[in-house]
Enzyme design. Structure first.
Site, short mmCIF file in Angstrom:
data_model
loop_
_atom_site.label_atom_id
_atom_site.label_comp_id
_atom_site.label_asym_id
_atom_site.label_seq_id
_atom_site.Cartn_x
_atom_site.Cartn_y
_atom_site.Cartn_z
N VAL A 11 -12.17 -2.17 -4.88
CA VAL A 11 -12.52 -0.74 -4.94
C VAL A 11 -14.01 -0.57 -5.25
CG1 VAL A 11 -12.18 1.38 -6.26
CG2 VAL A 11 -10.21 0.04 -5.54
N ASP A 30 -20.72 -6.75 -12.49
CA ASP A 30 -19.48 -7.50 -12.74
C ASP A 30 -19.79 -8.54 -13.81
OD1 ASP A 30 -16.73 -7.63 -10.87
OD2 ASP A 30 -17.05 -9.32 -12.24
N GLU A 151 -9.40 6.66 -6.51
CA GLU A 151 -9.71 6.09 -5.21
C GLU A 151 -8.42 5.89 -4.43
OE1 GLU A 151 -12.84 5.54 -3.80
OE2 GLU A 151 -11.26 5.61 -2.31
N LEU A 153 -8.39 4.36 -1.29
CA LEU A 153 -8.58 3.49 -0.13
C LEU A 153 -7.60 2.34 -0.07
CD1 LEU A 153 -10.51 1.03 -1.43
CD2 LEU A 153 -12.27 2.70 -0.94
N ALA A 252 10.18 0.49 8.01
CA ALA A 252 11.08 -0.37 7.24
C ALA A 252 10.60 -1.81 7.36
CB ALA A 252 12.50 -0.24 7.78
N CYS A 260 -1.53 -2.68 -5.80
CA CYS A 260 -1.43 -1.30 -6.30
C CYS A 260 -0.01 -0.79 -6.49
CB CYS A 260 -2.18 -0.37 -5.38
SG CYS A 260 -3.95 -0.65 -5.44
N LYS A 320 -0.05 -7.48 3.62
CA LYS A 320 -0.12 -6.65 4.82
C LYS A 320 -1.22 -7.21 5.72
CE LYS A 320 -3.34 -3.11 3.35
NZ LYS A 320 -3.60 -1.70 3.25
C1 UDX Z 1 -2.32 1.50 -1.56
C2 UDX Z 1 -2.49 3.01 -1.28
O1 UDX Z 1 -2.11 3.28 0.07
C3 UDX Z 1 -3.91 3.44 -1.55
O2 UDX Z 1 -4.04 4.83 -1.36
C4 UDX Z 1 -4.23 3.08 -2.99
O3 UDX Z 1 -5.44 3.52 -3.37
C5 UDX Z 1 -4.09 1.59 -3.17
O4 UDX Z 1 -2.74 1.22 -2.88
P1 UDX Z 1 -2.81 -0.79 -0.31
O5 UDX Z 1 -2.11 -1.45 -1.46
O6 UDX Z 1 -4.11 -1.36 0.14
O7 UDX Z 1 -3.08 0.75 -0.63
O8 UDX Z 1 -1.82 -0.86 0.94
P2 UDX Z 1 -0.89 0.12 1.79
O9 UDX Z 1 -1.39 0.15 3.18
O10 UDX Z 1 -0.69 1.40 1.12
O11 UDX Z 1 0.48 -0.72 1.81
C6 UDX Z 1 1.14 -1.08 0.60
C7 UDX Z 1 2.37 -1.88 0.89
O12 UDX Z 1 3.39 -1.08 1.49
C8 UDX Z 1 2.18 -3.06 1.84
O13 UDX Z 1 2.91 -4.17 1.35
C9 UDX Z 1 2.77 -2.59 3.15
O14 UDX Z 1 3.26 -3.64 3.96
C10 UDX Z 1 3.91 -1.71 2.65
N1 UDX Z 1 4.30 -0.67 3.61
C11 UDX Z 1 3.45 0.34 3.92
C12 UDX Z 1 5.59 -0.69 4.17
O15 UDX Z 1 6.39 -1.59 3.90
N2 UDX Z 1 5.94 0.31 5.02
C13 UDX Z 1 5.11 1.34 5.34
O16 UDX Z 1 5.52 2.22 6.10
C14 UDX Z 1 3.83 1.34 4.78
#
Ligand code: UDX
Length: 429
Positions: A11, A30, A151, A153, A252, A260, A320
């Site tokens: 972040v 840092d 944040e 993102l 799914a 997060c 992801k």
């Molecule tokens: C998340 C939030 O989206 C972001 O706004 C926050 O600030 C930080 O945490 P991030 O952890 O980077 O972001 O990933 P994100 O794209 O949200 O996916 C999180 C998890 O959910 C992943 O493991 C992804 O595979 C899973 N996911 C997401 C699903 O299983 N199905 C979905 O439809 C969407």
């Protein structure tokens, strides 16, 4: 504006480089000297598309600096963004020790007004505690403000998300704090919600828990679809077509992971419990997420009749696509379960292999998808990387000993797989 970023992780670094790119002068701090050395040489300690270029460009233009000294950061900047980690303790509560340490350090170095902004995800009321901690550490009475600017993102698209947020949330307690933050965010042509600090803190936890709820909800429905032969893809499409529900976050799969959602959900449950608010709904989100991984392992077992002695070619380790992050990755949990039940695993990930090698013991790693699947009894898809969607199916089939694919991310069309001679198992279809 002169800005300091305290904590140069995912972040912090994206925010710092982004602010610099918008013409601000930014210093990123840092406590990890190795990391700062690396950054000073224009190198990024993790994979995030577009970030390396952004850091290099702004360092060269002299707008982005790095330091390990808090004194330098406090003297340099008018506004300090706190982006340090808030990892979970064993009971799920957020560990705020890094926030507390930087608060004391900022307090000791304050000589004139500064605005200190929480960007890390913190429990509601942390802003008020932060204010007290800084005030206690200052040498003499100095005016300062604490604000919240969560944040949102996402890893893998963090740079894009920085420039294109859906909204900006500013939690402030004074007109001065409001004016400074509005000045920083002036170039962003998106809705800006200005509220009090507590509400802003609540918005972040409530948003992430809600998104996690959407994922667990669709995963629960996918279980029902499997029982009755319905198609979760179509169900999600039909549901998402209702604008009140929305299409996003209804994929799914094998559950959510990352740095997060799991942590924020656990912390939010703890907050609710402390406040004496029953949080069964939130707890169930975590339970479904856990079950989804167990269910996937049973699916693999069912496809192969037994796991012991079977060889599995695994495609995907990161939580992801477009990240090398394996923190709380469902793949790690699933592979540990499969390994412990006697399966032999060879895994491939386009980016996350190095990170996985450090924590996943007793499995082998391959250099490409076909090598991972060579001679395997089945291929498992655990991360939906673009590369896996574009695989040469004939080559994949030739690599495998048996033409079985268990897809935890629904990246293929079941009919196409059937036509290509695969026994294809996916989620909720
Ligand atoms: C998340 C939030 O989206 C972001 O706004 C926050 O600030 C930080 O945490 P991030 O952890 O980077 O972001 O990933 P994100 O794209 O949200 O996916 C999180 C998890 O959910 C992943 O493991 C992804 O595979 C899973 N996911 C997401 C699903 O299983 N199905 C979905 O439809 C969407």
């Amino acid at each position: 504006m002169k800005i300091a970023i305290i904590g140069s992780g995912h972040v912090g670094l994206v925010t710092g480089a982004g602010f610099a790119d918008m013409g601000n002068e930014v210093i990123c701090l840092d406590h990890d000297t190795q990391k700062i050395k690396l950054l000073t040489r224009g190198k990024i300690p993790f994979y995030e598309p577009g970030l390396s270029e952004l850091v290099q460009k702004n360092s060269e233009k002299g707008r982005l600096h790095f330091t390990t000294y808090m004194k330098e950061a406090v003297q340099f900047s008018q506004v300090l963004f706190l982006c340090v980690g808030t990892p979970p303790k064993d009971d799920g509560e957020a560990d705020l020790s890094a926030i507390e340490n930087v608060a004391r350090s900022i307090g000791r170095n304050l000589t004139e007004y500064r605005l200190i902004v929480e960007k890390s995800t913190v429990p509601v009321e942390t802003g008020a505690q932060l204010y007290k901690m800084i005030a206690r550490s200052t040498r003499k009475k100095i005016t300062f403000d604490v604000a919240s600017n969560a944040e949102f993102l996402k890893e893998g698209s963090a740079v894009h998300d920085f420039y294109n947020p859906d909204r900006i949330v500013l939690g402030v307690e004074t007109p001065r704090a409001k004016q400074l933050l509005l000045k920083i965010y002036k170039p962003f042509k998106v809705p800006i919600l200005v509220t009090d600090v507590r509400s802003a803190e609540m918005i972040k936890h409530a948003s992430n828990s809600f998104l996690a709820m959407k994922i667990s909800y669709i995963n629960l429905i996918s279980q029902m679809c499997e029982k009755v032969g319905a198609d979760i893809g179509k169900v999600a499409e039909g549901m998402g077509g209702d604008r009140r529900i929305g299409k996003a976050f209804l994929n799914a799969g094998i559950g959510f992971g990352g740095s997060c959602f799991p942590k924020d959900l656990a912390a939010f449950i703890k907050i609710g419990e402390k406040l004496n608010v029953p949080c069964n709904l939130l707890k169930e989100i975590a339970e479904i997420n856990k079950f989804q991984k167990i269910h996937f392992v049973s699916k693999v077992e069912k496809a192969l009749k037994k796991l012991k002695g079977k060889t599995l070619g695994v495609l995907g380790l990161a939580f992801k696509p477009d990240t090398d992050d394996i923190r709380n990755a469902p793949a790690v949990d699933i592979l540990e379960q499969l390994r412990d039940r006697g399966a032999k695993i060879k895994a491939y990930d386009p980016c996350a292999t190095a990170a996985a090698k450090n924590i996943l013991k007793g499995i082998r790693f391959a250099r490409n998808p076909y090598e991972a699947c060579l001679g395997a009894d089945a291929a498992l898809i655990l991360t939906e990387w673009r590369e896996f969607r574009d695989l040469n199916l004939k080559k994949l089939k030739r690599s495998l000993k048996r033409a079985i694919i268990v897809d935890g991310r629904n990246i293929y069309d079941p009919q196409t797989m059937k036509e290509n001679g695969f026994h294809y198992y996916s989620i909720g279809r």
